[in-house]
Write a protein that holds these residues in place. Structure first.
Motif, PDB file in Angstrom:
ATOM      1  N   ARG A   1       4.089  -3.345   1.004  1.00 13.70           N
ATOM      2  CA  ARG A   1       5.389  -2.912   1.527  1.00 13.70           C
ATOM      3  C   ARG A   1       6.455  -3.147   0.489  1.00 13.70           C
ATOM      4  O   ARG A   1       6.461  -4.157  -0.176  1.00 13.70           O
ATOM      5  CB  ARG A   1       5.736  -3.704   2.789  1.00 13.70           C
ATOM      6  CG  ARG A   1       4.941  -3.233   3.971  1.00 13.70           C
ATOM      7  CD  ARG A   1       4.870  -4.322   5.034  1.00 13.70           C
ATOM      8  NE  ARG A   1       3.684  -4.089   5.852  1.00 13.70           N
ATOM      9  CZ  ARG A   1       3.692  -3.324   6.939  1.00 13.70           C
ATOM     10  NH1 ARG A   1       4.780  -2.748   7.351  1.00 13.70           N
ATOM     11  NH2 ARG A   1       2.591  -3.149   7.623  1.00 13.70           N
ATOM     12  N   SER A   2       7.386  -2.180   0.367  1.00 10.68           N
ATOM     13  CA  SER A   2       8.447  -2.351  -0.655  1.00 10.68           C
ATOM     14  C   SER A   2       9.576  -3.182  -0.082  1.00 10.68           C
ATOM     15  O   SER A   2       9.709  -3.299   1.103  1.00 10.68           O
ATOM     16  CB  SER A   2       8.961  -1.003  -1.115  1.00 10.68           C
ATOM     17  OG  SER A   2       9.447  -0.294  -0.016  1.00 10.68           O
TER      18      SER A   2
ATOM     19  N   ARG B   1       6.497   4.344   2.762  1.00  9.94           N
ATOM     20  CA  ARG B   1       5.715   3.117   2.990  1.00  9.94           C
ATOM     21  C   ARG B   1       4.229   3.426   3.193  1.00  9.94           C
ATOM     22  O   ARG B   1       3.364   2.709   2.704  1.00  9.94           O
ATOM     23  CB  ARG B   1       6.298   2.414   4.229  1.00  9.94           C
ATOM     24  CG  ARG B   1       5.736   1.051   4.538  1.00  9.94           C
ATOM     25  CD  ARG B   1       6.545   0.393   5.650  1.00  9.94           C
ATOM     26  NE  ARG B   1       6.758   1.294   6.773  1.00  9.94           N
ATOM     27  CZ  ARG B   1       5.901   1.447   7.785  1.00  9.94           C
ATOM     28  NH1 ARG B   1       4.798   0.751   7.835  1.00  9.94           N
ATOM     29  NH2 ARG B   1       6.168   2.272   8.770  1.00  9.94           N
TER      30      ARG B   1
ATOM     31  N   ASP C   1       2.858   0.970 -12.247  1.00  3.35           N
ATOM     32  CA  ASP C   1       3.485   0.465 -11.036  1.00  3.35           C
ATOM     33  C   ASP C   1       4.153   1.624 -10.294  1.00  3.35           C
ATOM     34  O   ASP C   1       4.908   2.385 -10.883  1.00  3.35           O
ATOM     35  CB  ASP C   1       4.533  -0.586 -11.442  1.00  3.35           C
ATOM     36  CG  ASP C   1       5.125  -1.277 -10.247  1.00  3.35           C
ATOM     37  OD1 ASP C   1       4.704  -0.969  -9.117  1.00  3.35           O
ATOM     38  OD2 ASP C   1       6.022  -2.114 -10.441  1.00  3.35           O
TER      39      ASP C   1
ATOM     40  N   ASP D   1       2.395   5.580   1.804  1.00  5.36           N
ATOM     41  CA  ASP D   1       1.700   5.763   0.522  1.00  5.36           C
ATOM     42  C   ASP D   1       1.575   4.456  -0.236  1.00  5.36           C
ATOM     43  O   ASP D   1       0.577   4.216  -0.901  1.00  5.36           O
ATOM     44  CB  ASP D   1       2.453   6.762  -0.347  1.00  5.36           C
ATOM     45  CG  ASP D   1       2.344   8.154   0.224  1.00  5.36           C
ATOM     46  OD1 ASP D   1       1.251   8.704   0.205  1.00  5.36           O
ATOM     47  OD2 ASP D   1       3.357   8.654   0.713  1.00  5.36           O
ATOM     48  N   LEU D   2       2.614   3.622  -0.148  1.00  4.81           N
ATOM     49  CA  LEU D   2       2.553   2.346  -0.879  1.00  4.81           C
ATOM     50  C   LEU D   2       1.392   1.520  -0.355  1.00  4.81           C
ATOM     51  O   LEU D   2       0.654   0.905  -1.121  1.00  4.81           O
ATOM     52  CB  LEU D   2       3.870   1.580  -0.721  1.00  4.81           C
ATOM     53  CG  LEU D   2       5.036   2.180  -1.488  1.00  4.81           C
ATOM     54  CD1 LEU D   2       6.324   1.425  -1.171  1.00  4.81           C
ATOM     55  CD2 LEU D   2       4.777   2.149  -2.992  1.00  4.81           C
TER      56      LEU D   2
ATOM     57  N   LYS E   1       5.962   1.177  -7.453  1.00  7.24           N
ATOM     58  CA  LYS E   1       6.905   0.649  -6.457  1.00  7.24           C
ATOM     59  C   LYS E   1       8.287   1.298  -6.506  1.00  7.24           C
ATOM     60  O   LYS E   1       8.899   1.524  -5.491  1.00  7.24           O
ATOM     61  CB  LYS E   1       7.013  -0.856  -6.595  1.00  7.24           C
ATOM     62  CG  LYS E   1       5.983  -1.553  -5.763  1.00  7.24           C
ATOM     63  CD  LYS E   1       6.447  -2.919  -5.339  1.00  7.24           C
ATOM     64  CE  LYS E   1       5.388  -3.587  -4.503  1.00  7.24           C
ATOM     65  NZ  LYS E   1       5.076  -4.914  -4.966  1.00  7.24           N
TER      66      LYS E   1
ATOM     67  N   ALA F   1       0.839  10.485  -2.693  1.00  6.20           N
ATOM     68  CA  ALA F   1       0.053   9.493  -3.444  1.00  6.20           C
ATOM     69  C   ALA F   1      -0.639  10.180  -4.624  1.00  6.20           C
ATOM     70  O   ALA F   1      -0.709   9.636  -5.732  1.00  6.20           O
ATOM     71  CB  ALA F   1      -0.972   8.837  -2.530  1.00  6.20           C
TER      72      ALA F   1
ATOM     73  N   LEU G   1       8.251   6.229  -3.033  1.00  2.92           N
ATOM     74  CA  LEU G   1       7.159   6.689  -2.162  1.00  2.92           C
ATOM     75  C   LEU G   1       7.356   6.119  -0.761  1.00  2.92           C
ATOM     76  O   LEU G   1       7.740   4.961  -0.609  1.00  2.92           O
ATOM     77  CB  LEU G   1       5.820   6.182  -2.694  1.00  2.92           C
ATOM     78  CG  LEU G   1       5.213   6.946  -3.857  1.00  2.92           C
ATOM     79  CD1 LEU G   1       4.215   6.063  -4.581  1.00  2.92           C
ATOM     80  CD2 LEU G   1       4.526   8.214  -3.383  1.00  2.92           C
TER      81      LEU G   1
ATOM     82  N   ALA H   1       0.060  -0.897  -3.074  1.00  3.54           N
ATOM     83  CA  ALA H   1       1.276  -1.542  -3.580  1.00  3.54           C
ATOM     84  C   ALA H   1       2.017  -2.284  -2.475  1.00  3.54           C
ATOM     85  O   ALA H   1       3.107  -2.778  -2.670  1.00  3.54           O
ATOM     86  CB  ALA H   1       2.191  -0.504  -4.210  1.00  3.54           C
TER      87      ALA H   1
END
Ligand SMILES: C[S@@+](CC[C@H](N)C(=O)[O-])C[C@H]1O[C@@H](n2cnc3c(N)ncnc32)[C@H](O)[C@@H]1O
Length: 332
Positions: free
Chosen positions: A331-332, A321, A313, A323-324, A315, A213, A319, A329
């Motif tokens: 969940r991707s 999950r 951004d 860290d998101l 996303k 991060a 990274l 940010a």
């Protein structure tokens, strides 16, 4: 810090990406000052050196007098490099260099808890603040521990190890004890293979220091702070870090793809960086012989264009999950 010198990695390659060296630079990972001193010796007018480790200040006392008012130490994290630089009076920078990870001095000091070769407390913090490895090992849920081991250590036996750690609680404040618990549920180490606890220790260290991060924050901050023509140089030591840098620079230089063979990319934001190397630069044969630590080092460098910074951004940077979620940010 220990007396063992930290040998700067890819130093010639850093200088060649930085050339012509001039103006105001920020070294986000001051450490023993290897890069900073080289930049000052090769023409930087001023270097701001950031480090989150208070012991870097002690090391600095050995050399900083040679540069008097051309060097300023900024204690803090490189994820905040824009704030730190602005607070120190810099409105824009001509170059930023990052040498990600722990220094050999930090690893060599058993009391920092980074190593399973020598016994030390389960600390692993590069700074003196925040939760330590012992807090995670004894306080995180089994699912959280398994996620950390899997996402930051790419450890396939993450669930088994997490279960063993939780079963052994309270785990004594000892790196050797943790290494023993991890090794106890993994196949025995074969000659030439890394120690079975290597991946788990890497994972805990990354989690404790929020390393990925931090890297993502630093890249976004660098995009804000570099003046047109300014150079960003990043040296990484493992694939999780390199992937983030690679994707960030590919995206910002317009090489990130998007679209497909039937539909062109819809993103027409002008590139904010121009790549200085198409592929990552690695250590020469000569350096590999002199410094085995350079084996996994990868350097990527890019020059800031005069286009505006892209929206901040994270996303598409690859990274994990964990860290998101931490960076907000989702969940991707
Ligand atoms: C590999 S060493 C840098 C060595 C340096 N290039 C030299 O030549 O001496 C990495 C340094 O960065 C610091 N560091 C790591 N992550 C950091 C972060 N997020 N913010 C600030 N400093 C950090 C560590 O404390 C360590 O001193």
């Amino acid at each position: 810090m220990s007396d063992a010198p930290h040998i700067p990695v890819l130093l010639n390659e850093v200088l060649s990406a930085a050339t012509p060296v001039g103006g105001v630079w920020l070294d986000g990972t001051l450490g023993a000052g290897g890069y900073t001193r080289a930049l000052l010796d090769h023409g930087a007018e001023h270097v701001y050196g950031v480090d989150r480790d208070p012991r870097a200040a002690r090391e600095m006392a050995r050399w900083s007098a040679d540069y008097s008012d051309r060097f300023t130490f900024l204690p803090g994290t490189f994820g905040q490099l824009d704030t730190l630089a602005r607070e120190a009076g810099a409105t824009a920078l001509d170059g930023i260099v990052l040498d990600i990870g722990v220094s050999s001095m930090q690893i060599d000091e058993a009391d920092r808890g980074f190593s399973f070769q020598k016994d030390g407390p389960l600390d692993m913090r590069m700074s003196d603040a925040g939760p330590s490895a012992a807090d995670l090992v004894n306080g995180a849920s089994e699912a959280e521990l398994a996620d950390i081991l899997f996402q930051y250590g790419e450890e396939r036996a993450s669930r088994r190890i997490a279960q063993a750690i939780v079963a052994a609680r309270p785990v004594a404040d000892s790196t050797l004890r943790l290494a023993e618990i991890v090794s106890g549920v993994l196949p025995r180490q074969k000659p030439g293979q890394p120690h079975p606890a290597t991946r788990s220790f890497q994972a805990l260290r990354i989690a404790v220091n929020e390393e990925l991060a931090e890297l993502a924050r630093a890249l976004l901050a660098a995009e804000q702070m570099l003046r047109p023509g300014g150079v960003l140089i990043v040296v990484t030591f493992h694939s999780l870090e390199d992937r983030i840098v690679k994707r960030f620079l590919a995206d910002r230089s317009g090489k990130g793809g998007g679209g497909n063979r039937y539909a062109p990319p819809t993103d027409v934001t002008p590139p904010s960086f121009e790549l200085l190397n198409r592929k990552a630069v690695t250590a020469s044969k000569d350096e590999l012989e002199r410094n085995p630590r350079s084996r996994s080092a990868k350097l990527r460098a890019a020059r800031r264009t005069d286009a505006a910074a892209h929206p901040a951004d994270v996303k598409g940077l690859g990274l994990p999950r964990l860290d998101l979620i931490q960076l907000g940010a989702g969940r991707s």
